[in-house]
Every structure is written in structure tokens, then in C-alpha cells.
Design a protein around this motif. Structure first.
Motif, PDB file in Angstrom:
ATOM      1  N   ALA A 295       5.160   8.388   7.421  1.00 27.35           N
ATOM      2  CA  ALA A 295       5.034   7.456   6.299  1.00 27.35           C
ATOM      3  C   ALA A 295       3.853   7.848   5.418  1.00 27.35           C
ATOM      4  N   HIS A 299       4.345   8.751   1.507  1.00 22.07           N
ATOM      5  CA  HIS A 299       4.079   7.540   0.727  1.00 22.07           C
ATOM      6  C   HIS A 299       4.018   7.803  -0.779  1.00 22.07           C
ATOM      7  N   GLU A 321       6.926   4.148  -5.589  1.00 21.26           N
ATOM      8  CA  GLU A 321       7.200   3.645  -4.240  1.00 21.26           C
ATOM      9  C   GLU A 321       8.696   3.392  -4.030  1.00 21.26           C
ATOM     10  N   LEU A 349       8.003   1.366   4.829  1.00 24.03           N
ATOM     11  CA  LEU A 349       6.564   1.487   4.588  1.00 24.03           C
ATOM     12  C   LEU A 349       6.279   2.178   3.259  1.00 24.03           C
ATOM     13  N   VAL A 350       7.085   3.192   2.920  1.00 29.04           N
ATOM     14  CA  VAL A 350       6.920   3.866   1.629  1.00 29.04           C
ATOM     15  C   VAL A 350       7.157   2.874   0.487  1.00 29.04           C
ATOM     16  N   HIS A 353       4.165   0.216   0.290  1.00 29.22           N
ATOM     17  CA  HIS A 353       2.773   0.628   0.491  1.00 29.22           C
ATOM     18  C   HIS A 353       1.814   0.201  -0.619  1.00 29.22           C
ATOM     19  N   LEU A 383       2.082  -1.441   8.132  1.00 30.42           N
ATOM     20  CA  LEU A 383       1.880  -1.341   6.677  1.00 30.42           C
ATOM     21  C   LEU A 383       0.399  -1.427   6.335  1.00 30.42           C
ATOM     22  N   LEU A 386      -1.335   1.834   7.122  1.00 30.38           N
ATOM     23  CA  LEU A 386      -1.046   2.854   6.107  1.00 30.38           C
ATOM     24  C   LEU A 386      -1.848   2.588   4.836  1.00 30.38           C
ATOM     25  N   CYS A 387      -1.886   1.347   4.411  1.00 28.90           N
ATOM     26  CA  CYS A 387      -2.597   1.023   3.164  1.00 28.90           C
ATOM     27  C   CYS A 387      -4.099   1.244   3.286  1.00 28.90           C
ATOM     28  N   ASP A 390      -4.775   4.751   2.880  1.00 32.54           N
ATOM     29  CA  ASP A 390      -4.520   5.189   1.501  1.00 32.54           C
ATOM     30  C   ASP A 390      -5.732   5.000   0.591  1.00 32.54           C
TER      31      ASP A 390
END
Length: 488
Positions: A295, A299, A321, A349-350, A353, A383, A386-387, A390
Motif C-alpha cells: 500500500a 499510494h 487516490e 488503503l490507496v 490515504h 490506514l 500508512l498516513c 506518508d
């Protein structure tokens, strides 16, 4: 034998030595087990090479264990494998049948290749032939299991020195090594990523020169190596090498399109390739989950397709996204990754995100938080991980500000979740209940009522409870001229 073997491993190796001696077969421990023991990495399998019949040796070794392990053998390839349980703890007599020590046996061989295939033609050989065919010097180390020199290290290509220097090089000419079996190029980069070793200049130049040969390798084998790179401690090392070698353009061209930073009228954007690698390393520091790492890789995959320059504003990537989520199934299909719930998790998730980050840029309403919790469902923690990964910038103050705002979102989410319980939301009123209440068959009206209840809960008009939802259902149905049927 000074390679950090456990007591149990030494016992197993002595059993192999005894069996080989009984059969009068010269026998050697070789390859990854030796390498990893020297480095200090955990290992759960070992390769045994004998000068003679490896299948016969495997059966002889298996007979020395009680209970006797099953011998899986492949006569066409001259290989055999046994799996034996390991002790549950060092010094314990209790065996752990969930953790198996895998031992593979093969007769020493020499190999030759045809230009159109990476599958070798093999013939019986000696130890020198077998070490010559190994991919890298660090994997050509052998230890004798013979009575007269048990434990002696046989290192014709200075693999021990390569380990000490942290370098990857081939036993024979690298051009020949990679042309014969192009998958070795992926393996070189994988070992560089896993071990944090450096590929020697001559070896890397040979990878660049032979990159196009990767086309004769099956996608499944390529992706297996790619996933091992993804799962390494610092996967950016591997992806950077894949890019610079020319291999990434051939095996994953969509990722190569992320390269480059453009500047127009003094306004630019960051290099999305190296941003992606940073996000991947960030998430790798917190999880070994392969699919969360994928992911991270995907992303921003649609940023090249959605990039626009807006006068006076700069570069935008509106909708990347959504476009990226649509690209995920095609990428998974091309790479022969599983088209199942793992792919759907990455896709989800993509697509989501940007949502938690966007909440930091506005007054956070309970409604917006509820909708995020509803849309993310059981994957909300993934999520948020991942964020958080990011958040990248060379400006430390900007990163700190984003992280502080992000923590505010986390706190607000926890408050709303404690109150409304939307993480794994199930509608308090089901379609079956609506149909039974108003004597309906599956129809447009049932969908309208269900959607209205959901929206009312997410907007905070009614609480996420059955009684409130039931009352709201009756009100909404009356607006549609629907009325409860009389119960007998």
C-alpha cells in the motif's frame, strides 16, 4: 566449527556426517545456512551437498531420527528434503512441531545453460563444480561434514572476506553468471537490501548490461524476489538499486514513472519516487505486513497520470487516490500478486490515504470522522499507519506540525469511536427487517430507507442505536407512503 550453531543443530549435523560416512559419501554443509550463521542471522533451513546420491543420503539421515521424518524426493532433479521439529527452547527435550528445520540434500553437480532458458543442464560433479555454480561468493561457503576434517571451512572465493567487508560479488565472471541465470540479478539486489551489503561496481555493471535478460524469467519468480525486497528491513535500498540497474523499468514500469521533480515559474513538486521509498521505509519500521508495505508503494502510483500545473497555484495531483485505486488490480495482475482480499485491502488503503490528512486541514467535524471510520471499517488502524508514514519533508518543523495535527485527528477519532462504535459498523436496521415491517420485496424503497438510516447516523442526526433507527425508519417510510403491516 565456529559458526554459532545451536547444540541441536550440531547434533543434526553429526547425524548427517555419520550417515554420509556409513555410505562413504563426501558431504558438505553449503550456502545460506553457513552465510547466515557467520552473519548472525536466524535460519531455519540447510543445504547439504554430497559427492554421490543425495536422495540415498536423505533416506539414511531420516532413518536416524525417531519418529522418522518423511523424505520428499525428486528423482529427476536428484534432490530430497526432510523436515524435523526443533526444540521449543535451547536445552529442552520438548520438540516444537510448529517450527521445522528443513534440510535439503543434493548430489554435487556442474551446470551449463542455453541462451533462451535459465534452467540449467546438469551433470554430476565435485565440490569445486558445485561451488562454481553458486550465485555469490557469500553463498559459496562450505563446511566439511567428513570425519577427517569435520567443521573445516572451504572458501575458494573468499566469501568470508566478502561477508566481513559487506559486499556482494559473483564467484565467476558476473557477466556470465547473470546471463546464465538472470534471476540472480534480482537476488543480488535482494541480498543487498536484506543484509545492507554493497554490490561491487563490476557486479553492478554486469547487472545493468544484462538487465534485459530478466525477460526470460517467469513473473512468479521475479515477484517472489520482489516481495523479499519489500519485506527487507530497509526496502528503499533494493528499489533504488532496481531503478538504477534498469530492472525496475522492465518489471514495474509504473513505479519508474514516479521519478523526477519538475519546476515551473519557481513552483515545483517533490520527486514522488524517492518520496514513495521514504514512505515505504517509514511503514517498514512499524510493520512486517507485506500488504501494508505494498500500500505504501502504490499510494501515489497515479500521480504521474494526474499531474497538472495550475497557474499561480503550482502542481496538483487531484484524484490520484481514486485513479491509483483503479490501477491496483491491473498492477497486481501483471505482477502475479494475489487477486483476493489482500489486493482489496491495498486498493482500499490507496483510495482512502488522503482522508485522515485532509481532516488536519479543516475544522474536524464528528460527521467527517464518522464517515472515515465507516469507510475504513476494520482497516482504520492500517490506514492511520500508512498516513503517518506518508508525512515526509526535509523541513523538520513542517513534519512536526503535520504529526501534531495528525495526533489531534487520532484523538478525535478515539472520542467519536468510543461514543458511536462505527469501526466495524453493522446497520441497526437490516433490509430483512424493513421488508418484514412494510411487507416489501427487495426493491428501491428498501434501499432508500437503509441509505437514509445510514446517512442519519453518520451525520449525527440519530444515535447508532436500534430504537432511534427504528423510529427514523418509520418516519422515512411514512414520507414514502409506506406503513407497517398489522402483525397477527
Amino acid at each position: 566449527m565456529d559458526i554459532n550453531c545451536t547444540t541441536y543443530e550440531l547434533e543434526v549435523l553429526h547425524k548427517i556426517a555419520d550417515a554420509a560416512d556409513a555410505l562413504k559419501l563426501p558431504c558438505y554443509l553449503i550456502g545460506g545456512f553457513v552465510r547466515d550463521k557467520i552473519i548472525g542471522r536466524p535460519t531455519k533451513d540447510a543445504d547439504i551437498v554430497c559427492i554421490g546420491d543425495g536422495i540415498e543420503l536423505a533416506h539414511k539421515v531420516a532413518s536416524s531420527f525417531s519418529p522418522k521424518p518423511y523424505v520428499a524426493f525428486f528423482k529427476n532433479f536428484g534432490t530430497a528434503q526432510i523436515k524435523i521439529p526443533t526444540p521449543s527452547s535451547e536445552g529442552s527435550d520438548t520438540l516444537n512441531h510448529l517450527q521445522l528445520f528443513e534440510i535439503e540434500f543434493v548430489g554435487a553437480r556442474k551446470e551449463s545453460y542455453q541462451q533462451t532458458s535459465r534452467k540449467p543442464m546438469v551433470a554430476p560433479g565435485n565440490l569445486t563444480d558445485d561451488q562454481n555454480r553458486r550465485d555469490f561468493t557469500i553463498n559459496a561457503l562450505a563446511i566439511s561434514l567428513n570425519k577427517h576434517d569435520f567443521g573445516q571451512l572451504l572458501d575458494p572465493f573468499n566469501g568470508l572476506k566478502a561477508i566481513q567487508k559487506g559486499i556482494i560479488e559473483t564467484p565467476l565472471a558476473p557477466d556470465e553468471t547473470f546471463s546464465d541465470d538472470p534471476l540472480r540479478m534480482m537476488r543480488a539486489i535482494r541480498f543487498a537490501a536484506q543484509l545492507n551489503f554493497t554490490i561491487t561496481p563490476a557486479t553492478f555493471e554486469a547487472i545493468k548490461a544484462n538487465a534485459n535478460r530478466i525477460k526470460i524469467v517467469s513473473q512468479e519468480r521475479i515477484t517472489d524476489e520482489l516481495n523479499k525486497i519489500v519485506l527487507s528491513t530497509k526496502p528503499s535500498i533494493g528499489f533504488d538499486l532496481l531503478s538504477k540497474s534498469g530492472l525496475l523499468q522492465l518489471i514495474f514500469p509504473q513505479m519508474m514513472l514516479l521519478h523526477g521533480a519538475e519546476n515551473v515559474e519557481g513552483m515545483g513538486h517533490k520527486d514522488n519516487f524517492y518520496h514513495t521509498l521514504q514512505v515505504l521505509d517509514n511503514i517498514a519500521a512499524h510493520t512486517n505486513d507485506l500488504w501494508l508495505r505494498w500500500a505504501a508503494i502504490l499510494h501515489d502510483i497515479a500521480k504521474p497520470q494526474t499531474k497538472k500545473f495550475e497557474q499561480g497555484h503550482g502542481f496538483t495531483f487531484h484524484g490520484h487516490e481514486v485513479v491509483g485505486a483503479r490501477m491496483v488490480p491491473k498492477i497486481f495482475s501483471r505482477l502475479k500478486l494475489p487477486l483476493n482480499e489482500k489486493m482489496r485491502l491495498v486498493q482500499k488503503l490507496v483510495e482512502l490515504h488522503l482522508r485522515p490528512i485532509s481532516l488536519t486541514k479543516e475544522n474536524i467535524t464528528d460527521s467527517a470522522v464518522r464517515r472515515l471510520l465507516f469507510d475504513a471499517g476494520e482497516n482504520i488502524d492500517d490506514l492511520m499507519l500508512l498516513c503517518h508514514a506518508d508525512i515526509t519533508s526535509k523541513n523538520k518543523h513542517k513534519v512536526k506540525k503535520y504529526q501534531q495535527n495528525f495526533e489531534l485527528v487520532r484523538m478525535r477519532m478515539a472520542e467519536v469511536e468510543a461514543k458511536d462504535h462505527l469501526r466495524n459498523w453493522q446497520p441497526p436496521i437490516t433490509g430483512e427487517l424493513i421488508m418484514a415491517t412494510f411487507n416489501l420485496t427487495p426493491s428501491r424503497e428498501v434501499g432508500i430507507i437503509k441509505d437514509a438510516i445510514r446517512e442519519a447516523i453518520l451525520d449525527g442526526i440519530i444515535p447508532n442505536h436500534f430504537d432511534a433507527a427504528h423510529t427514523f425508519m418509520l418516519q422515512k417510510a411514512a414520507m414514502l407512503n409506506l406503513y407497517p403491516v398489522q402483525q397477527p
